[in-house]
Design a protein around this motif. Sequence first.
Motif, mmCIF file in Angstrom:
data_model
loop_
_atom_site.group_PDB
_atom_site.id
_atom_site.type_symbol
_atom_site.label_atom_id
_atom_site.label_comp_id
_atom_site.label_asym_id
_atom_site.label_seq_id
_atom_site.Cartn_x
_atom_site.Cartn_y
_atom_site.Cartn_z
ATOM 1 N N ARG A 216 0.821 -1.204 0.000
ATOM 2 C CA ARG A 216 0.000 0.000 0.000
ATOM 3 C C ARG A 216 0.864 1.266 0.000
ATOM 4 N N VAL A 217 1.958 1.262 0.759
ATOM 5 C CA VAL A 217 2.850 2.433 0.760
ATOM 6 C C VAL A 217 3.461 2.625 -0.623
ATOM 7 N N HIS A 218 3.882 1.535 -1.265
ATOM 8 C CA HIS A 218 4.413 1.643 -2.632
ATOM 9 C C HIS A 218 3.365 2.254 -3.561
ATOM 10 N N GLY A 219 2.130 1.773 -3.460
ATOM 11 C CA GLY A 219 1.065 2.280 -4.319
ATOM 12 C C GLY A 219 0.780 3.749 -4.081
ATOM 13 N N VAL A 220 0.742 4.149 -2.820
ATOM 14 C CA VAL A 220 0.526 5.557 -2.476
ATOM 15 C C VAL A 220 1.645 6.421 -3.056
ATOM 16 N N SER A 221 2.875 5.953 -2.935
ATOM 17 C CA SER A 221 4.012 6.728 -3.431
ATOM 18 C C SER A 221 3.972 6.874 -4.945
ATOM 19 N N VAL A 222 3.561 5.837 -5.644
ATOM 20 C CA VAL A 222 3.430 5.919 -7.098
ATOM 21 C C VAL A 222 2.398 6.968 -7.481
ATOM 22 N N LEU A 223 1.265 6.980 -6.787
ATOM 23 C CA LEU A 223 0.232 7.967 -7.085
ATOM 24 C C LEU A 223 0.707 9.384 -6.783
ATOM 25 N N LEU A 224 1.419 9.552 -5.682
ATOM 26 C CA LEU A 224 1.844 10.896 -5.292
ATOM 27 C C LEU A 224 3.012 11.426 -6.121
ATOM 28 N N VAL A 225 3.732 10.539 -6.798
ATOM 29 C CA VAL A 225 4.830 11.019 -7.628
ATOM 30 C C VAL A 225 4.309 11.701 -8.896
ATOM 31 N N VAL A 226 3.058 11.440 -9.274
ATOM 32 C CA VAL A 226 2.505 12.030 -10.498
ATOM 33 C C VAL A 226 2.397 13.549 -10.388
ATOM 34 N N PRO A 227 1.718 14.112 -9.380
ATOM 35 C CA PRO A 227 1.704 15.581 -9.291
ATOM 36 C C PRO A 227 3.075 16.176 -9.038
ATOM 37 N N GLN A 228 3.949 15.438 -8.341
ATOM 38 C CA GLN A 228 5.300 15.939 -8.107
ATOM 39 C C GLN A 228 6.024 16.189 -9.422
ATOM 40 N N PHE A 229 6.032 15.201 -10.303
ATOM 41 C CA PHE A 229 6.756 15.358 -11.559
ATOM 42 C C PHE A 229 5.985 16.206 -12.565
ATOM 43 N N LEU A 230 4.684 16.288 -12.415
ATOM 44 C CA LEU A 230 3.908 17.214 -13.241
ATOM 45 C C LEU A 230 4.349 18.649 -12.976
ATOM 46 N N VAL A 231 4.466 19.003 -11.699
ATOM 47 C CA VAL A 231 4.896 20.355 -11.336
ATOM 48 C C VAL A 231 6.358 20.567 -11.703
ATOM 49 N N TRP A 232 7.204 19.584 -11.383
ATOM 50 C CA TRP A 232 8.632 19.716 -11.692
ATOM 51 C C TRP A 232 8.851 19.948 -13.184
ATOM 52 N N THR A 233 8.112 19.204 -14.014
ATOM 53 C CA THR A 233 8.364 19.226 -15.451
ATOM 54 C C THR A 233 7.837 20.483 -16.120
ATOM 55 N N PHE A 234 6.676 20.959 -15.693
ATOM 56 C CA PHE A 234 5.997 22.000 -16.455
ATOM 57 C C PHE A 234 5.927 23.356 -15.759
ATOM 58 N N ALA A 235 6.510 23.477 -14.562
ATOM 59 C CA ALA A 235 6.456 24.764 -13.871
ATOM 60 C C ALA A 235 7.129 25.866 -14.683
ATOM 61 N N LEU A 236 8.356 25.612 -15.130
ATOM 62 C CA LEU A 236 9.104 26.652 -15.828
ATOM 63 C C LEU A 236 8.455 27.017 -17.160
ATOM 64 N N VAL A 237 8.078 26.013 -17.928
ATOM 65 C CA VAL A 237 7.508 26.303 -19.238
ATOM 66 C C VAL A 237 6.141 26.983 -19.108
ATOM 67 N N TRP A 238 5.373 26.667 -18.053
ATOM 68 C CA TRP A 238 4.099 27.352 -17.825
ATOM 69 C C TRP A 238 4.316 28.824 -17.512
#
Length: 396
Positions: A216-238
């Motif tokens: 369950r912790v692995h699954g939670v971490s996978v889900l939470l990494v999505v908004p993390q990398f969404l922000v990391w990847t597109f913050a500057l270009v936005w």
Amino acid sequence: MPATAVTADPGTLRRWSMLGASTLAQAAAAIMMHGPAFLIPALHADGFSLAEAGLVAAAPTVGVMLALVAWGAVSDRYGERFALLWGLAATTALGALAALGGGTGVLVVTLLLAGAAAASTNAASGRVVVGWFPPARRGLAMGIRQMAQPVGVGVAAVSIAVLADRYGVHAALWVPTLACALALVVVALVVLDPPRPDPRTGGSANPYRRDRFLVRVHGVSVLLVVPQFLVWTFALVWLVQARSWSPAAAGSLVAAAQLAGALGRIAAGHLSDVVGSRMRPLRWVAVAAAAVMALLGLAAGRGWALAVALLVVATVLTVADNGLAFTAVAERAGATWSGRALGVQNTAQFLAASAVPPLAGLAVAHLGYAATFALGALFPVLAAPLVPVEGERELS
């Protein structure tokens, strides 16, 4: 380089010195893992297509994903000191080979193998921290250790691109090579293996067969990494495209947000020590991340200036879970399984993170930044009820 373990308390100074050495090792490895991404402008100027330059940049990350679980098994079997010393030694040697020159094929292969060797630090350095710090200080200590990745990326950002532009791609690769060499020396001088239970006492049982907590912790971490990398990847270009910021101003804000995120990891770890739980703060982070991502989507869609502040808050919140989950996995897996469990944890996150940029890019192209940010809120919404608060044991 045999493992060196002691059973007595090493003392406060030695314990914090080992935390510093572990953090340095992880930061140096992060420079090797993520630094080649900053070679892309120089590679492109040298005649590489963007696809070819991207292949070079991705090589160490691929190596990391392939080797994480294996290094975890090495750490479990032979000890954390053994894994760190051999991993850092191999990373240094392979980094030197990459820096000495060669064609594209040689560069890709050496960087892939260097990434695979650098993966040794992910599980082993974390286990050193968990093994030597008592539960009441472990969250804070792991939060400090988790600063290593943004610090390493920051060092790479301010050094590798500049050196590559002035002196060439191969010269810039001495930055991660020398960083890993320094970490190797410090680890050799400072790090001791934490005590391990006698396998005959039953401490070597597979924790995945005991209950579903780790899954369950692995699954939670996978889900939470999505908004993390969404922000990391597109913050500057936005900021540049949608808010008409200059690249310099946007880069400065993103760098400041990353620093705040690193400090946020420490705060989250300390909070978990104070409340005596890793999972309750992890659920709070998930709920807060969902709310902020939704608000960011709304504010971006309306063109509100508040969206910029929300972007910074989102950057902090979406990385705050990393140390909490990492510490919980190591604690539940135990000394004889934590290396493999942390390897699984990191591998799952790397796989999910690698899918975010292309898929989110498609979403931005078809739906826009605002809608994509809002969609990012769905993942922590799904993660929050999966956090195994009820299955957590008291910290002792």
